[in-house]
Design an enzyme around this catalytic site. Structure first.
Site, PDB file in Angstrom:
ATOM      1  CB  VAL A  57      -0.961   0.137   1.018  1.00 43.51           C
ATOM      2  CG1 VAL A  57      -1.945  -1.016   1.176  1.00 43.51           C
ATOM      3  CG2 VAL A  57      -0.176   0.026   2.505  1.00 43.51           C
ATOM      4  CG  ASN A  83      -7.177  -4.404   8.140  1.00 45.61           C
ATOM      5  OD1 ASN A  83      -7.621  -4.507   9.445  1.00 45.61           O
ATOM      6  ND2 ASN A  83      -6.625  -5.403   7.773  1.00 45.61           N
ATOM      7  CB  SER A 135      -5.865   2.513  16.984  1.00 42.96           C
ATOM      8  OG  SER A 135      -5.238   1.921  18.101  1.00 42.96           O
ATOM      9  CE1 TYR A 148      -0.547   0.802  14.591  1.00 42.84           C
ATOM     10  CE2 TYR A 148      -1.755   1.639  16.588  1.00 42.84           C
ATOM     11  CZ  TYR A 148      -1.743   0.836  15.698  1.00 42.84           C
ATOM     12  OH  TYR A 148      -2.529  -0.183  15.514  1.00 42.84           O
ATOM     13  CB  ALA A 150       1.687  10.600  14.080  1.00 43.59           C
ATOM     14  CE  LYS A 152      -3.610   2.088  12.867  1.00 47.47           C
ATOM     15  NZ  LYS A 152      -3.714   1.443  11.644  1.00 47.47           N
ATOM     16  CB  ILE A 181      -7.859  -7.088  18.127  1.00 42.14           C
ATOM     17  CG1 ILE A 181      -8.924  -5.647  18.054  1.00 42.14           C
ATOM     18  CG2 ILE A 181      -8.648  -8.267  17.398  1.00 42.14           C
ATOM     19  CD1 ILE A 181     -10.017  -5.936  18.571  1.00 42.14           C
TER      20      ILE A 181
HETATM   21  P1  NAD Z   1      -1.445  -8.039  11.404  1.00 42.74           P
HETATM   22  O1  NAD Z   1      -0.036  -7.619  11.463  1.00 42.74           O
HETATM   23  O2  NAD Z   1      -2.099  -9.276  12.167  1.00 42.74           O
HETATM   24  O3  NAD Z   1      -1.891  -7.901  10.079  1.00 42.74           O
HETATM   25  C1  NAD Z   1      -1.679  -6.769   9.227  1.00 42.74           C
HETATM   26  C2  NAD Z   1      -1.394  -7.128   8.006  1.00 42.74           C
HETATM   27  O4  NAD Z   1      -1.038  -5.853   6.914  1.00 42.74           O
HETATM   28  C3  NAD Z   1      -0.620  -8.107   7.657  1.00 42.74           C
HETATM   29  O5  NAD Z   1      -1.115  -9.223   6.652  1.00 42.74           O
HETATM   30  C4  NAD Z   1       0.498  -7.525   6.755  1.00 42.74           C
HETATM   31  O6  NAD Z   1       1.494  -8.119   5.913  1.00 42.74           O
HETATM   32  C5  NAD Z   1      -0.270  -6.194   6.215  1.00 42.74           C
HETATM   33  N1  NAD Z   1       0.801  -5.229   5.716  1.00 42.74           N
HETATM   34  C6  NAD Z   1       1.575  -4.499   6.503  1.00 42.74           C
HETATM   35  N2  NAD Z   1       2.132  -3.869   5.473  1.00 42.74           N
HETATM   36  C7  NAD Z   1       1.546  -3.943   4.302  1.00 42.74           C
HETATM   37  C8  NAD Z   1       1.733  -3.163   2.936  1.00 42.74           C
HETATM   38  N3  NAD Z   1       2.918  -1.905   3.133  1.00 42.74           N
HETATM   39  N4  NAD Z   1       0.945  -3.076   2.246  1.00 42.74           N
HETATM   40  C9  NAD Z   1      -0.095  -4.306   2.117  1.00 42.74           C
HETATM   41  N5  NAD Z   1      -0.190  -4.972   3.374  1.00 42.74           N
HETATM   42  C10 NAD Z   1       0.729  -4.870   4.588  1.00 42.74           C
HETATM   43  O7  NAD Z   1      -2.355  -7.030  12.414  1.00 42.74           O
HETATM   44  P2  NAD Z   1      -3.895  -6.803  12.922  1.00 42.74           P
HETATM   45  O8  NAD Z   1      -3.810  -6.881  14.288  1.00 42.74           O
HETATM   46  O9  NAD Z   1      -4.541  -7.878  12.030  1.00 42.74           O
HETATM   47  O10 NAD Z   1      -4.110  -5.070  12.170  1.00 42.74           O
HETATM   48  C11 NAD Z   1      -5.050  -4.941  11.230  1.00 42.74           C
HETATM   49  C12 NAD Z   1      -5.296  -3.239  11.484  1.00 42.74           C
HETATM   50  O11 NAD Z   1      -5.888  -3.145  12.708  1.00 42.74           O
HETATM   51  C13 NAD Z   1      -3.971  -2.483  11.444  1.00 42.74           C
HETATM   52  O12 NAD Z   1      -4.226  -1.170  10.691  1.00 42.74           O
HETATM   53  C14 NAD Z   1      -4.008  -2.265  12.761  1.00 42.74           C
HETATM   54  O13 NAD Z   1      -3.003  -1.171  13.125  1.00 42.74           O
HETATM   55  C15 NAD Z   1      -5.080  -1.953  13.558  1.00 42.74           C
HETATM   56  N6  NAD Z   1      -5.150  -2.292  14.812  1.00 42.74           N
HETATM   57  C16 NAD Z   1      -4.991  -3.472  15.445  1.00 42.74           C
HETATM   58  C17 NAD Z   1      -5.129  -3.614  16.863  1.00 42.74           C
HETATM   59  C18 NAD Z   1      -4.842  -4.706  17.568  1.00 42.74           C
HETATM   60  O14 NAD Z   1      -4.954  -4.760  18.813  1.00 42.74           O
HETATM   61  N7  NAD Z   1      -4.376  -6.012  16.891  1.00 42.74           N
HETATM   62  C19 NAD Z   1      -5.805  -2.546  17.469  1.00 42.74           C
HETATM   63  C20 NAD Z   1      -6.002  -1.271  17.093  1.00 42.74           C
HETATM   64  C21 NAD Z   1      -5.747  -1.243  15.525  1.00 42.74           C
END
Ligand code: NAD
Length: 239
Positions: A57, A83, A135, A148, A150, A152, A181
């Site tokens: 992305v 996402n 987030s 992060y 900044a 979000k 999560i």
């Molecule tokens: P995760 O690390 O399990 O999954 C993230 C996915 O994004 C991975 O498959 C990764 O390969 C992909 N990715 C990373 N960089 C990329 C790039 N440059 N191009 C394309 N894909 C890319 O994380 P998650 O916990 O499933 O998080 C999903 C979203 O939710 C994220 O934006 C994260 O910041 C947000 N989030 C997660 C939590 C949590 O507690 N897990 C809380 C708040 C927000």
């Protein structure tokens, strides 16, 4: 809520929240295209009958080319779920410029790249649902997460702007702000902190990827057409 005949791009769909979203959206009838960097995304795609395109992305040209390809093959893009996200946590005093930039490139510029490329296709089709993952810490701030938070926090503001700019084209833009999560991203959090977190979350459990996927589903549905520029907190009542 059904997504029959809808074409949906889910970034970061290989694993975690994105993977659960691929499952929920394909079950709801959507044609799903996963954009991810990880090869395991091919397995996710196969399991749920989705398509995988290896895209970063943070690369605007790759994103633009992929959008042109999808638009040419399907004639439309109805839903974009921004996402994908990464962490490079460190306190301000220790954070390097690279750690700052890497997170901004994926979590903020990546969202801009994807939305900028997809929006014209949605405008053409007079329909669209843009959902971006913020987030809870984008609202509260968090120790060790200058980069992060900044990104979000920026997502929340960009989403409000897009709601204002794109609404007249039949497009809504909303964000989801997950709390803690259970995914690969949070797997390194020590057990002791996990137990503490459970106690502090009013519903007394850590979130599951599906908790977020169903919030995305609502915002991606036709039924959510009057919700626009909003950030939906999905955190068990923490903040
Ligand atoms: P995760 O690390 O399990 O999954 C993230 C996915 O994004 C991975 O498959 C990764 O390969 C992909 N990715 C990373 N960089 C990329 C790039 N440059 N191009 C394309 N894909 C890319 O994380 P998650 O916990 O499933 O998080 C999903 C979203 O939710 C994220 O934006 C994260 O910041 C947000 N989030 C997660 C939590 C949590 O507690 N897990 C809380 C708040 C927000």
């Amino acid at each position: 809520m059904r997504l029959d005949n809808k074409v949906a791009i889910i970034t970061g769909g290989a694993r975690g929240i994105g993977r659960a979203t691929v499952k929920v959206f394909t079950e709801a009838g959507a044609k799903v295209i996963i954009w991810d960097l990880l090869d395991v995304a091919a397995e996710t795609a196969k399991e749920f009958g989705a398509e995988f395109m290896k895209i970063s992305v943070s690369d605007p040209q790759q994103v633009q080319d992929a959008v042109a390809d999808i638009a040419q093959r399907y004639g439309k893009i109805d839903i974009l779920v921004n996402n994908a996200g990464i962490l490079r946590d460190r306190s301000l005093l220790k954070m390097s410029h690279k750690e700052w930039q890497d997170v901004i490139d994926v979590n903020l510029t990546g969202v801009f790249n994807c939305t900028k490329a997809v929006a014209p296709v949605m405008v053409e089709n007079k329909y669209g649902r843009i959902i971006t993952t913020s987030s809870v810490v984008g609202i509260t701030g968090n120790f060790g997460q200058t980069n992060y938070t900044a990104a979000k926090g920026g997502i929340i503001a960009m989403t409000k702007t897009w709601g204002r700019e794109l609404g007249k084209h039949g497009i809504t833009a909303n964000a989801v702000a997950p709390g803690y999560i259970e995914t690969e991203m949070t797997a390194s959090i020590p057990e002791e902190f996990r137990e503490q977190a459970k106690k502090s979350i009013p519903v007394r459990r850590i979130g599951r990827p599906e908790d977020i996927a169903y919030a995305y589903l609502y915002l991606a549905s036709e039924e959510a057409g009057f919700v626009n520029g909003h950030t939906l907190s999905v955190n068990g009542g923490t903040a």
